[in-house]
Design an enzyme around this catalytic site. Structure first.
Site, PDB file in Angstrom:
ATOM      1  N   ARG A   1      -8.595  -0.697   4.356  1.00  0.00           N
ATOM      2  CA  ARG A   1      -7.733   0.334   3.767  1.00  0.00           C
ATOM      3  C   ARG A   1      -6.393  -0.269   3.356  1.00  0.00           C
ATOM      4  NH1 ARG A   1      -7.284   5.957   6.881  1.00  0.00           N
ATOM      5  NH2 ARG A   1      -5.865   6.147   5.126  1.00  0.00           N
TER       6      ARG A   1
ATOM      7  N   ARG B   1      -0.911  14.900  12.797  1.00  0.00           N
ATOM      8  CA  ARG B   1       0.114  14.384  11.864  1.00  0.00           C
ATOM      9  C   ARG B   1       0.593  15.601  11.061  1.00  0.00           C
ATOM     10  NH1 ARG B   1      -1.138   8.961  10.391  1.00  0.00           N
ATOM     11  NH2 ARG B   1       0.679   8.952   9.027  1.00  0.00           N
ATOM     12  N   PRO B   2       1.586  16.332  11.586  1.00  0.00           N
ATOM     13  CA  PRO B   2       1.990  17.581  10.923  1.00  0.00           C
ATOM     14  C   PRO B   2       2.554  17.335   9.523  1.00  0.00           C
ATOM     15  CG  PRO B   2       3.533  16.956  12.661  1.00  0.00           C
ATOM     16  CD  PRO B   2       2.372  16.008  12.764  1.00  0.00           C
ATOM     17  N   VAL B   3       2.531  18.380   8.708  1.00  0.00           N
ATOM     18  CA  VAL B   3       3.125  18.306   7.367  1.00  0.00           C
ATOM     19  C   VAL B   3       4.130  19.444   7.160  1.00  0.00           C
ATOM     20  CG1 VAL B   3       1.255  17.035   6.252  1.00  0.00           C
ATOM     21  CG2 VAL B   3       1.119  19.540   6.421  1.00  0.00           C
TER      22      VAL B   3
ATOM     23  N   ASP C   1       4.439   0.618  12.180  1.00  0.00           N
ATOM     24  CA  ASP C   1       3.228  -0.016  11.622  1.00  0.00           C
ATOM     25  C   ASP C   1       3.061  -1.455  12.094  1.00  0.00           C
ATOM     26  OD1 ASP C   1       3.357   1.664   8.375  1.00  0.00           O
ATOM     27  OD2 ASP C   1       2.799   2.321  10.389  1.00  0.00           O
TER      28      ASP C   1
ATOM     29  N   CYS D   1      -5.293  12.340  12.529  1.00  0.00           N
ATOM     30  CA  CYS D   1      -5.766  11.002  12.194  1.00  0.00           C
ATOM     31  C   CYS D   1      -6.220  10.396  13.523  1.00  0.00           C
ATOM     32  CB  CYS D   1      -4.666  10.175  11.548  1.00  0.00           C
ATOM     33  SG  CYS D   1      -3.428   9.685  12.722  1.00  0.00           S
TER      34      CYS D   1
ATOM     35  N   LYS E   1       0.842  -1.205   0.000  1.00  0.00           N
ATOM     36  CA  LYS E   1       0.000   0.000   0.000  1.00  0.00           C
ATOM     37  C   LYS E   1       0.875   1.253   0.000  1.00  0.00           C
ATOM     38  CE  LYS E   1      -1.688   1.473   4.071  1.00  0.00           C
ATOM     39  NZ  LYS E   1      -1.340   2.857   4.400  1.00  0.00           N
ATOM     40  N   ASN E   2       1.868   1.292   0.889  1.00  0.00           N
ATOM     41  CA  ASN E   2       2.616   2.544   1.061  1.00  0.00           C
ATOM     42  C   ASN E   2       3.614   2.808  -0.063  1.00  0.00           C
ATOM     43  OD1 ASN E   2       1.091   2.967   3.279  1.00  0.00           O
ATOM     44  ND2 ASN E   2       2.680   2.440   4.771  1.00  0.00           N
TER      45      ASN E   2
ATOM     46  N   ARG F   1      -4.487  10.816   4.441  1.00  0.00           N
ATOM     47  CA  ARG F   1      -3.478  11.892   4.504  1.00  0.00           C
ATOM     48  C   ARG F   1      -2.428  11.754   3.415  1.00  0.00           C
ATOM     49  NH1 ARG F   1      -0.763  13.598   8.076  1.00  0.00           N
ATOM     50  NH2 ARG F   1       1.357  13.247   7.412  1.00  0.00           N
TER      51      ARG F   1
HETATM   52  C1  EPZ Z   1       4.176   6.945   6.477  1.00  0.00           C
HETATM   53  O1  EPZ Z   1       3.386   7.981   7.038  1.00  0.00           O
HETATM   54  C2  EPZ Z   1       3.253   5.739   6.335  1.00  0.00           C
HETATM   55  N1  EPZ Z   1       2.150   6.061   5.448  1.00  0.00           N
HETATM   56  C3  EPZ Z   1       2.703   5.342   7.706  1.00  0.00           C
HETATM   57  O2  EPZ Z   1       1.950   4.141   7.522  1.00  0.00           O
HETATM   58  C4  EPZ Z   1       3.877   5.033   8.631  1.00  0.00           C
HETATM   59  O3  EPZ Z   1       3.363   4.771   9.926  1.00  0.00           O
HETATM   60  C5  EPZ Z   1       4.833   6.240   8.694  1.00  0.00           C
HETATM   61  O4  EPZ Z   1       5.263   6.603   7.359  1.00  0.00           O
HETATM   62  C6  EPZ Z   1       6.086   5.953   9.521  1.00  0.00           C
HETATM   63  O5  EPZ Z   1       6.755   4.869   8.975  1.00  0.00           O
HETATM   64  C7  EPZ Z   1       2.379   6.023   4.107  1.00  0.00           C
HETATM   65  O6  EPZ Z   1       3.458   5.735   3.640  1.00  0.00           O
HETATM   66  C8  EPZ Z   1       1.199   6.337   3.240  1.00  0.00           C
HETATM   67  P1  EPZ Z   1       6.309  10.189   8.542  1.00  0.00           P
HETATM   68  P2  EPZ Z   1       3.972   9.497   7.077  1.00  0.00           P
HETATM   69  O7  EPZ Z   1       6.252  11.474   7.829  1.00  0.00           O
HETATM   70  O8  EPZ Z   1       4.766   9.755   5.866  1.00  0.00           O
HETATM   71  C9  EPZ Z   1       6.743  13.458  11.922  1.00  0.00           C
HETATM   72  C10 EPZ Z   1       0.117   2.713   7.752  1.00  0.00           C
HETATM   73  O9  EPZ Z   1      -0.333   2.171   8.770  1.00  0.00           O
HETATM   74  N2  EPZ Z   1       6.512  14.444  10.859  1.00  0.00           N
HETATM   75  O10 EPZ Z   1       7.425   9.240   8.246  1.00  0.00           O
HETATM   76  O11 EPZ Z   1       2.846  10.400   7.393  1.00  0.00           O
HETATM   77  C11 EPZ Z   1       5.525  12.597  12.214  1.00  0.00           C
HETATM   78  O12 EPZ Z   1       4.646  13.253  13.114  1.00  0.00           O
HETATM   79  C12 EPZ Z   1       0.528   4.166   7.786  1.00  0.00           C
HETATM   80  O13 EPZ Z   1       0.293   2.125   6.648  1.00  0.00           O
HETATM   81  C13 EPZ Z   1       6.579  15.798  11.169  1.00  0.00           C
HETATM   82  O14 EPZ Z   1       6.817  16.182  12.309  1.00  0.00           O
HETATM   83  O15 EPZ Z   1       4.930   9.421   8.353  1.00  0.00           O
HETATM   84  C14 EPZ Z   1       6.145  11.359  12.811  1.00  0.00           C
HETATM   85  O16 EPZ Z   1       6.413  11.583  14.181  1.00  0.00           O
HETATM   86  C15 EPZ Z   1       0.180   4.835   9.101  1.00  0.00           C
HETATM   87  N3  EPZ Z   1       6.363  16.702  10.171  1.00  0.00           N
HETATM   88  C16 EPZ Z   1       7.465  11.218  12.048  1.00  0.00           C
HETATM   89  O17 EPZ Z   1       7.716  12.509  11.464  1.00  0.00           O
HETATM   90  C17 EPZ Z   1       6.105  16.318   8.881  1.00  0.00           C
HETATM   91  O18 EPZ Z   1       5.933  17.181   7.999  1.00  0.00           O
HETATM   92  C18 EPZ Z   1       7.415  10.201  10.920  1.00  0.00           C
HETATM   93  O19 EPZ Z   1       6.277  10.478  10.122  1.00  0.00           O
HETATM   94  C19 EPZ Z   1       6.029  14.928   8.594  1.00  0.00           C
HETATM   95  C20 EPZ Z   1       6.254  14.019   9.598  1.00  0.00           C
END
Ligand code: EPZ
Length: 441
Positions: free
Chosen positions: A417, A142-144, A325, A137, A43-44, A113
């Site tokens: 999902r 979940r900041p961006v 995950d 979520c 999926k990811n 997201r």
């Molecule tokens: C991806 O989410 C995955 N989703 C998530 O899988 C997975 O849990 C996550 O990576 C961590 O491995 C997809 O790939 C679609 P991150 P993502 O940005 O990209 C912080 C599932 O169950 N952060 O790696 O949203 C964030 O809060 C899903 O399949 C910021 O602070 O995760 C976290 O603490 C759930 N600012 C850390 O970074 C940002 O702009 C890692 O998040 C982005 C992230």
């Protein structure tokens, strides 16, 4: 409440019940899982590969595509933008020639997201994008900010208004970007923004998840120049044009890990086919520490569960560490271990919505900030439990597989999902699980 009371009470107003049809799983616990299961596409990986097709007009084929709700949601978003997207069997065909709309509306983004992944490719190809902020979520904010700050560093003008990211860029220009912590989504988004930028972009402290590595490989097949794939330091030399291409999605390492835990928790003996063992090293080593016998072949893994599971502590980490995950599934497994284990989520500090539901099954889990202490007792009893998010649902199914009697897992649209026909795959392994349509008021 007896009927007479109800009959004598005139409702102050006409009560309107809204019936929502949702599926639930009804599970009879106690069977040991035995047999083989084939893992579906990741999926990811797909949620990054699909928006990458925005970067160059033309036709693409993404093979080994599973039929998942998130794939449907991303397909709908790309169709709203004007693309042709069609899944037939495992083949996802995409034509990105007809894009006319550069907006990802809130109605779509609130469902998933990962929709924010269209920001980078739209800016790259068209110099403009309007993407709804994803919001939170099930388990919290979940900041961006990494996505937005990175686009600004590449030269995009970005304003946030009415919950939307409005981005414009005449031409993105190569720069140096470094993340405070590795982010899967931000690494993917900025990779897709940098490939057509003027000059070279360095992305430091990049995510090294296999799904991001496959995205980088896909972009290179399209003509992008990316060095350092699989390391924390990616160097992207901007090119002027990319071409459509095809790829087969890698197997889903989290689905694979989930089925291995299902074999382990039920005391079974299973083989998972069509997986990449290297993608699961951290999970395999923890399963061995718990007493499982693991045999690895080129694209399959066999697991024989021990009669008694050892408690094993886990702290989640970025790849190649133990994946967040798999945290919920591991907590479920440790409910059956003989002793106490400590599970720490260092990635998402509040990703524990599954814990109160597992405790309803008789588990003994306490949460302290981002740490779960599991006192394994192996004696779960069937009950009604509620799914709250994708991986939480998986942990509740795992609990139901060992709980005495019947467990009902409600709102399984969460699990649809990210797991393709999970109940059918479990049934083939001798699990007693049925999907039942239910009404919720
Ligand atoms: C991806 O989410 C995955 N989703 C998530 O899988 C997975 O849990 C996550 O990576 C961590 O491995 C997809 O790939 C679609 P991150 P993502 O940005 O990209 C912080 C599932 O169950 N952060 O790696 O949203 C964030 O809060 C899903 O399949 C910021 O602070 O995760 C976290 O603490 C759930 N600012 C850390 O970074 C940002 O702009 C890692 O998040 C982005 C992230």
């Amino acid at each position: 409440m007896n009927r007479s009371y109800i009959e004598n009470v005139n409702p102050p107003f006409f009560a309107i019940y809204i019936v929502v049809y949702m599926d639930k799983f009804v599970i009879q616990g106690g069977n040991e899982l035995r047999g083989e299961v084939t893992i579906s596409g990741a999926k990811n990986a797909l949620l990054a590969l699909m928006p990458a097709t925005i970067l160059a007009p033309g036709s693409y084929t993404l093979d080994n595509t599973p039929d998942l709700r998130d794939v449907t949601t991303m397909s709908q978003l790309l169709q709203i933008m004007g693309m042709d997207v069609k899944l037939s069997g495992k083949k996802l065909s995409i034509d990105s020639s007809g894009i006319f709309n550069f907006e990802a509306p809130y109605e779509q983004v609130k469902k998933m997201r990962a929709s924010i992944y269209v920001l980078g490719p739209l800016l790259s190809r068209y110099g403009e994008a309007r993407v709804s902020l994803p919001g939170g979520c099930a388990w919290g904010p979940r900041p961006v900010n990494f996505h937005i700050d990175g686009m600004k560093k590449l030269g995009a003008e970005i304003t946030i208004e009415n919950g939307y990211i409005n981005a414009r860029a005449k031409k993105l220009r190569g720069t140096r970007i470094s993340f405070d912590t590795p982010s899967v989504g931000a690494t993917g988004n900025l990779l897709m923004a940098a490939v057509l930028a003027e000059g070279t972009t360095m992305i430091e402290n990049a995510a090294m998840e296999p799904e991001i590595n496959q995205l980088a490989h896909f972009l290179k097949k399209m003509g992008a120049k990316i060095h350092g794939v699989g390391t924390k330091r990616l160097e992207v030399e901007g090119v002027t044009e990319l071409k459509p291409t095809n790829i087969a999605t890698i197997p889903d390492r989290i689905e694979a890990g989930t089925f291995l835990v299902a074999g382990a928790i039920t005391g079974g003996k299973i083989t998972i086919k069509n997986c990449i063992p290297d993608h699961l090293s951290a999970v395999l080593s923890k399963l061995e520490q718990a007493g499982c016998e693991i045999r690895v072949e080129r694209s399959s893994i066999s697991l024989t569960a021990p009669s008694i599971l050892e408690p094993v502590d886990v702290a989640t980490d970025v790849y190649p560490g133990f994946p967040t995950d798999m945290q919920a599934q591991w907590i479920a497994l440790m409910c059956k271990a003989k002793g106490t284990s400590v599970i720490t989520d260092s990635i998402f500090v509040d990703r524990f919505k599954h814990v109160p539901e597992l405790n309803r099954l008789g588990a003994n889990i306490e949460i302290e900030e981002n740490v779960a202490v599991v006192r394994g007792n192996g004696k779960l009893k069937g009950a009604k439990v509620m799914s709250t998010d994708l991986r939480a649902s998986a942990s509740l199914i795992l609990g139901g597989l060992i709980a005495e009697g019947e467990t009902e897992v409600l709102r399984v649209y969460h699990i649809d999902r990210g797991y393709e026909s999970i109940e059918k795959k479990l049934q083939k392994l001798d699990a007693r699980i049925e999907r039942v349509q239910t009404e919720e008021y």
